[in-house]
Design a protein around this motif. Structure first.
Motif, PDB file in Angstrom:
ATOM      1  N   PHE A   1       0.846  -1.192   0.000  1.00 48.11           N
ATOM      2  CA  PHE A   1       0.000   0.000   0.000  1.00 48.11           C
ATOM      3  C   PHE A   1       0.888   1.252   0.000  1.00 48.11           C
ATOM      4  O   PHE A   1       2.109   1.148   0.037  1.00 48.11           O
ATOM      5  N   ASP A   2       0.218   2.408  -0.025  1.00 41.81           N
ATOM      6  CA  ASP A   2       0.926   3.692   0.041  1.00 41.81           C
ATOM      7  C   ASP A   2       1.959   3.835  -1.081  1.00 41.81           C
ATOM      8  O   ASP A   2       3.082   4.287  -0.850  1.00 41.81           O
ATOM      9  N   PHE A   3       1.568   3.444  -2.294  1.00 43.41           N
ATOM     10  CA  PHE A   3       2.456   3.572  -3.453  1.00 43.41           C
ATOM     11  C   PHE A   3       2.551   5.049  -3.866  1.00 43.41           C
ATOM     12  O   PHE A   3       1.519   5.719  -4.001  1.00 43.41           O
ATOM     13  N   SER A   4       3.751   5.531  -4.083  1.00 41.75           N
ATOM     14  CA  SER A   4       3.895   6.859  -4.681  1.00 41.75           C
ATOM     15  C   SER A   4       3.555   6.729  -6.166  1.00 41.75           C
ATOM     16  O   SER A   4       3.571   5.627  -6.736  1.00 41.75           O
ATOM     17  N   GLU A   5       3.251   7.869  -6.783  1.00 36.35           N
ATOM     18  CA  GLU A   5       2.824   7.853  -8.196  1.00 36.35           C
ATOM     19  C   GLU A   5       3.872   7.212  -9.102  1.00 36.35           C
ATOM     20  O   GLU A   5       3.542   6.530 -10.079  1.00 36.35           O
ATOM     21  N   ASP A   6       5.158   7.418  -8.750  1.00 34.29           N
ATOM     22  CA  ASP A   6       6.248   6.933  -9.600  1.00 34.29           C
ATOM     23  C   ASP A   6       6.771   5.557  -9.165  1.00 34.29           C
ATOM     24  O   ASP A   6       7.781   5.090  -9.693  1.00 34.29           O
ATOM     25  N   ALA A   7       6.076   4.897  -8.227  1.00 34.67           N
ATOM     26  CA  ALA A   7       6.633   3.664  -7.644  1.00 34.67           C
ATOM     27  C   ALA A   7       6.753   2.536  -8.663  1.00 34.67           C
ATOM     28  O   ALA A   7       5.839   2.280  -9.451  1.00 34.67           O
ATOM     29  N   CYS A   8       7.896   1.858  -8.613  1.00 34.50           N
ATOM     30  CA  CYS A   8       8.071   0.611  -9.364  1.00 34.50           C
ATOM     31  C   CYS A   8       8.557  -0.426  -8.350  1.00 34.50           C
ATOM     32  O   CYS A   8       9.689  -0.327  -7.848  1.00 34.50           O
ATOM     33  N   LEU A   9       7.695  -1.370  -8.037  1.00 36.45           N
ATOM     34  CA  LEU A   9       8.025  -2.397  -7.049  1.00 36.45           C
ATOM     35  C   LEU A   9       8.444  -3.661  -7.789  1.00 36.45           C
ATOM     36  O   LEU A   9       7.659  -4.257  -8.529  1.00 36.45           O
ATOM     37  N   MET A  10       9.702  -4.038  -7.589  1.00 33.55           N
ATOM     38  CA  MET A  10      10.235  -5.226  -8.251  1.00 33.55           C
ATOM     39  C   MET A  10      10.322  -6.371  -7.238  1.00 33.55           C
ATOM     40  O   MET A  10      10.662  -6.150  -6.077  1.00 33.55           O
ATOM     41  N   VAL A  11       9.999  -7.575  -7.707  1.00 35.14           N
ATOM     42  CA  VAL A  11       9.996  -8.741  -6.820  1.00 35.14           C
ATOM     43  C   VAL A  11      10.836  -9.856  -7.432  1.00 35.14           C
ATOM     44  O   VAL A  11      10.642 -10.219  -8.599  1.00 35.14           O
ATOM     45  N   LEU A  12      11.746 -10.397  -6.656  1.00 37.50           N
ATOM     46  CA  LEU A  12      12.509 -11.580  -7.045  1.00 37.50           C
ATOM     47  C   LEU A  12      11.890 -12.765  -6.309  1.00 37.50           C
ATOM     48  O   LEU A  12      11.645 -12.692  -5.092  1.00 37.50           O
ATOM     49  N   ALA A  13      11.645 -13.849  -7.042  1.00 38.80           N
ATOM     50  CA  ALA A  13      10.903 -14.969  -6.462  1.00 38.80           C
ATOM     51  C   ALA A  13      11.666 -16.272  -6.648  1.00 38.80           C
ATOM     52  O   ALA A  13      12.383 -16.463  -7.636  1.00 38.80           O
ATOM     53  N   SER A  14      11.454 -17.180  -5.700  1.00 39.88           N
ATOM     54  CA  SER A  14      12.200 -18.449  -5.700  1.00 39.88           C
ATOM     55  C   SER A  14      11.568 -19.508  -6.598  1.00 39.88           C
ATOM     56  O   SER A  14      12.170 -20.567  -6.790  1.00 39.88           O
ATOM     57  N   GLU A  15      10.355 -19.252  -7.104  1.00 40.30           N
ATOM     58  CA  GLU A  15       9.662 -20.236  -7.931  1.00 40.30           C
ATOM     59  C   GLU A  15       8.979 -19.553  -9.101  1.00 40.30           C
ATOM     60  O   GLU A  15       8.708 -18.355  -9.065  1.00 40.30           O
ATOM     61  N   LEU A  16       8.672 -20.339 -10.111  1.00 43.65           N
ATOM     62  CA  LEU A  16       7.853 -19.842 -11.209  1.00 43.65           C
ATOM     63  C   LEU A  16       6.448 -19.558 -10.696  1.00 43.65           C
ATOM     64  O   LEU A  16       6.053 -20.041  -9.625  1.00 43.65           O
ATOM     65  N   TYR A  17       5.684 -18.813 -11.466  1.00 46.79           N
ATOM     66  CA  TYR A  17       4.318 -18.480 -11.066  1.00 46.79           C
ATOM     67  C   TYR A  17       3.483 -19.752 -10.940  1.00 46.79           C
ATOM     68  O   TYR A  17       3.454 -20.581 -11.853  1.00 46.79           O
ATOM     69  N   ASP A  18       2.799 -19.878  -9.812  1.00 45.00           N
ATOM     70  CA  ASP A  18       1.983 -21.076  -9.557  1.00 45.00           C
ATOM     71  C   ASP A  18       0.804 -20.665  -8.678  1.00 45.00           C
ATOM     72  O   ASP A  18       0.962 -20.451  -7.469  1.00 45.00           O
ATOM     73  N   GLU A  19      -0.358 -20.547  -9.289  1.00 44.76           N
ATOM     74  CA  GLU A  19      -1.539 -20.072  -8.551  1.00 44.76           C
ATOM     75  C   GLU A  19      -1.870 -20.991  -7.373  1.00 44.76           C
ATOM     76  O   GLU A  19      -2.420 -20.527  -6.366  1.00 44.76           O
ATOM     77  N   SER A  20      -1.505 -22.280  -7.469  1.00 45.07           N
ATOM     78  CA  SER A  20      -1.865 -23.202  -6.376  1.00 45.07           C
ATOM     79  C   SER A  20      -1.017 -22.959  -5.109  1.00 45.07           C
ATOM     80  O   SER A  20      -1.302 -23.521  -4.054  1.00 45.07           O
ATOM     81  N   ASP A  21       0.011 -22.117  -5.220  1.00 44.89           N
ATOM     82  CA  ASP A  21       0.818 -21.779  -4.040  1.00 44.89           C
ATOM     83  C   ASP A  21       0.211 -20.615  -3.240  1.00 44.89           C
ATOM     84  O   ASP A  21       0.644 -20.314  -2.132  1.00 44.89           O
ATOM     85  N   TYR A  22      -0.802 -19.942  -3.818  1.00 39.70           N
ATOM     86  CA  TYR A  22      -1.404 -18.770  -3.158  1.00 39.70           C
ATOM     87  C   TYR A  22      -2.453 -19.190  -2.141  1.00 39.70           C
ATOM     88  O   TYR A  22      -3.206 -20.140  -2.355  1.00 39.70           O
ATOM     89  N   ILE A  23      -2.526 -18.445  -1.048  1.00 38.82           N
ATOM     90  CA  ILE A  23      -3.663 -18.529  -0.127  1.00 38.82           C
ATOM     91  C   ILE A  23      -4.301 -17.147  -0.184  1.00 38.82           C
ATOM     92  O   ILE A  23      -3.752 -16.170   0.339  1.00 38.82           O
ATOM     93  N   ARG A  24      -5.431 -17.046  -0.849  1.00 34.54           N
ATOM     94  CA  ARG A  24      -5.956 -15.717  -1.175  1.00 34.54           C
ATOM     95  C   ARG A  24      -7.096 -15.256  -0.278  1.00 34.54           C
ATOM     96  O   ARG A  24      -7.609 -14.168  -0.458  1.00 34.54           O
ATOM     97  N   SER A  25      -7.522 -16.080   0.673  1.00 33.35           N
ATOM     98  CA  SER A  25      -8.551 -15.561   1.594  1.00 33.35           C
ATOM     99  C   SER A  25      -8.030 -15.668   3.028  1.00 33.35           C
ATOM    100  O   SER A  25      -7.273 -16.595   3.369  1.00 33.35           O
ATOM    101  N   TRP A  26      -8.429 -14.701   3.831  1.00 36.06           N
ATOM    102  CA  TRP A  26      -7.971 -14.645   5.226  1.00 36.06           C
ATOM    103  C   TRP A  26      -8.432 -15.888   5.991  1.00 36.06           C
ATOM    104  O   TRP A  26      -7.702 -16.440   6.804  1.00 36.06           O
ATOM    105  N   GLU A  27      -9.631 -16.373   5.695  1.00 36.71           N
ATOM    106  CA  GLU A  27     -10.159 -17.577   6.360  1.00 36.71           C
ATOM    107  C   GLU A  27      -9.280 -18.783   6.018  1.00 36.71           C
ATOM    108  O   GLU A  27      -8.915 -19.569   6.885  1.00 36.71           O
TER     109      GLU A  27
END
Ligand code: T46
Length: 138
Positions: free
Chosen positions: A99-125
């Motif tokens: 949150f609180d992104f400045s207008e010019d923000a570029c957030l870069m992420v380095l990740a240990s795995e390829l994209y895999d939707e089954s690794d996400y937990i997307r609900s708080w419950e």
């Protein structure tokens, strides 16, 4: 308890400017299998709101600034990313919100795995259930 690990990457600066080098298993604590970045984030937007089961990541705001809110079901910590030589390590199982992104923000992420939707937990419950399951197994 949330364990906050940040990195101050070495800056190779001279009269031309600054260069930062990121290397897997050297100043990044895993093998880098993916890099992605986000920009043009609209005012007031918050992103994330999920956890990962296995993924490790390092977040670097290479331009502008933003803040990262981390939760583990009990604690909550906020880490500002406000300079391009600062990295935030996010280990598996932590809930993250950006949150609180400045207008010019570029957030870069380095990740240990390829994209895999089954690794996400997307609900708080589901996240609370995941934590409970981890406690039961330990
Ligand atoms: C995270 C935080 C910090 C892909 O197709 N490939 C990718 O590698 C990624 C990361 C995303 N996508 C697709 C999936 C969605 O359709 O891009 C779309 C936006 O992804 P998402 O809504 O998950 O983006 P954020 O900003 O909420 O979360 C991202 C990462 O997904 C997540 O792993 O930890 O940044």
């Amino acid at each position: 308890m949330i364990d906050i690990t940040t990195f101050d990457f070495e800056e190779h600066g001279d009269e031309r400017g600054v260069l930062i080098s990121l290397e897997e298993n050297r100043n990044i604590p895993f093998t880098i299998r993916r890099c992605y970045y986000m920009y043009n984030t609209q005012p007031g937007v918050e992103r994330g709101f999920h956890a990962h089961k296995k993924l490790e990541q390092v977040l670097i705001c290479v331009r502008g600034k933003c803040s990262i809110r981390l939760k583990d079901g009990e604690d909550e910590r906020v880490v500002p990313l406000d300079r391009p030589n600062k990295g935030l390590y996010i280990y598996p199982g932590l809930w993250r919100e950006m949150f609180d992104f400045s207008e010019d923000a570029c957030l870069m992420v380095l990740a240990s795995e390829l994209y895999d939707e089954s690794d996400y937990i997307r609900s708080w419950e589901d996240y609370l259930a995941f934590l409970k399951q981890g406690e039961a197994e330990n």
